[in-house]
Scaffold this motif. Structure first.
Motif, mmCIF file in Angstrom:
data_model
loop_
_atom_site.group_PDB
_atom_site.id
_atom_site.type_symbol
_atom_site.label_atom_id
_atom_site.label_comp_id
_atom_site.label_asym_id
_atom_site.label_seq_id
_atom_site.Cartn_x
_atom_site.Cartn_y
_atom_site.Cartn_z
ATOM 1 N N HIS A 30 76.616 -35.013 -9.544
ATOM 2 C CA HIS A 30 76.698 -36.185 -9.904
ATOM 3 C C HIS A 30 77.322 -37.082 -11.225
ATOM 4 O O HIS A 30 77.600 -38.240 -10.625
ATOM 5 N N GLN A 31 76.784 -36.699 -12.168
ATOM 6 C CA GLN A 31 77.251 -37.953 -12.844
ATOM 7 C C GLN A 31 78.539 -37.425 -13.270
ATOM 8 O O GLN A 31 79.573 -38.155 -14.098
ATOM 9 N N LEU A 41 66.957 -29.754 -9.220
ATOM 10 C CA LEU A 41 67.486 -30.785 -9.419
ATOM 11 C C LEU A 41 68.429 -31.398 -10.065
ATOM 12 O O LEU A 41 69.056 -32.372 -10.996
ATOM 13 N N TYR A 101 63.571 -38.216 -3.791
ATOM 14 C CA TYR A 101 63.508 -36.953 -3.973
ATOM 15 C C TYR A 101 62.402 -36.547 -4.147
ATOM 16 O O TYR A 101 61.480 -36.753 -4.937
ATOM 17 N N GLU A 155 73.314 -42.525 -11.017
ATOM 18 C CA GLU A 155 71.834 -41.224 -10.573
ATOM 19 C C GLU A 155 72.089 -41.038 -9.231
ATOM 20 O O GLU A 155 72.677 -42.000 -8.511
ATOM 21 N N PRO A 156 71.787 -39.876 -8.963
ATOM 22 C CA PRO A 156 72.257 -39.956 -7.499
ATOM 23 C C PRO A 156 70.658 -39.710 -6.539
ATOM 24 O O PRO A 156 70.523 -40.168 -5.414
ATOM 25 N N ARG A 167 72.050 -33.706 -10.384
ATOM 26 C CA ARG A 167 72.495 -35.210 -11.355
ATOM 27 C C ARG A 167 73.332 -33.892 -12.083
ATOM 28 O O ARG A 167 74.233 -35.523 -12.771
#
Length: 287
Positions: free
Chosen positions: A30-31, A23, A12, A43-44, A27
């Motif tokens: 995603h989480q 960011l 990234y 984690e992405p 995150r």
């Protein structure tokens, strides 16, 4: 299956000013998906790099109110897209904050022209030129350095390494080996894709350089057979010698005595002591 194929993202790259917005947002969601069991990755992104901001020529953040905004389209129109790409990467480390200097774009334009002239000379040659040892070793050192620098996003030092190689090839004039020219074209193509394609075509290839395998160096050819080291007389630096890498003290002292300046400094004196650290320093204590 899409999660397995695409996640996590390898790299990234985003400015620090995006950390609070995209960011953090990416995150967070995603989480949430991870907690719900929709993805197997906590984690992405595997790696995060913040590129430095490019400032205006006045050293301030670019803004319309300051009147210091540089339009990249103007640089592309004047010097070409490759020149813009090369200069941005050559300005300094990716993470550093750097001021823009339009006048310095000419430096990478000269480099581009130098490479183009080298390629033209090779394409016009009647026969392939055999590779000399110095060029062969420098080519493999360049391939190693550029490859390693790309992996760590050190684009500025990769470009400077190719500049050194191009300078060497230019000095060969009409004796540039085709293999060396092709290696330079391949290494340069990710940085200056238009020039890379043109160079590859001039060298007689019909396919795109984008499909050509990346260069591979020979580690054995990246090791120097000789080493340059400083010579001190009574603890003060007075000269330099180049000797075989595995040379012993006797060979090092003999090489120093072949340097006129060093020989003069110890002439008529008794060599009381010799301090020799292989590959690093030779100190002659003469009284």
């Amino acid at each position: 299956k899409s999660d397995e194929d695409w996640m996590p993202v390898d790299l990234y790259v985003g400015g620090a000013e995006h950390a609070v917005l995209h960011l953090l947002y990416a995150r967070f969601w995603h989480q949430v998906l991870f907690d719900l069991g929709y993805t197997q990755h906590p984690e992405p992104f595997q790696k995060l790099v913040h590129q430095g901001m490019i400032l205006g020529t006045d050293g301030e953040k670019m803004s319309k109110s300051r009147g210091n905004v540089v339009n990249p389209d103007d640089i592309v129109d004047d010097q070409g897209a490759d020149a813009l790409r090369l200069y941005e990467m050559f300005m300094g480390p990716l993470e550093a904050v750097k001021p823009w200097q339009t006048s310095q774009v000419q430096g990478v334009v000269r480099f581009q022209n130098k490479v183009y002239n080298i390629i033209q000379a090779v394409s016009a040659a009647d026969a392939d030129i055999p590779m000399d040892t110095e060029t062969l070793k420098l080519m493999h050192k360049t391939m190693k350095k550029v490859t390693e620098d790309i992996e760590i996003l050190a684009f500025n030092t990769a470009i400077s390494t190719m500049m050194v190689f191009a300078n060497h090839l230019q000095k060969l004039k009409d004796r540039v080996p085709r293999e060396a020219a092709e290696a330079l074209a391949i290494m340069l193509s990710p940085f200056a894709p238009h020039l890379g394609e043109e160079a590859w075509s001039l060298l007689g290839h019909s396919e795109s350089i984008a499909y050509v395998p990346w260069v591979e160096h020979d580690e054995a050819l990246c090791v120097d057979d000789t080493v340059k080291m400083g010579v001190q007389v009574n603890g003060k630096a007075k000269g330099e010698i180049e000797i075989p890498k595995d040379a012993d003290q006797e060979v090092a002292v003999a090489a120093a005595m072949e340097v006129e300046k060093l020989a003069t400094l110890v002439a008529g004196k008794e060599l009381k002591k010799v301090i020799y650290v292989p590959g690093r320093i030779l100190n002659l204590i003469a009284k």
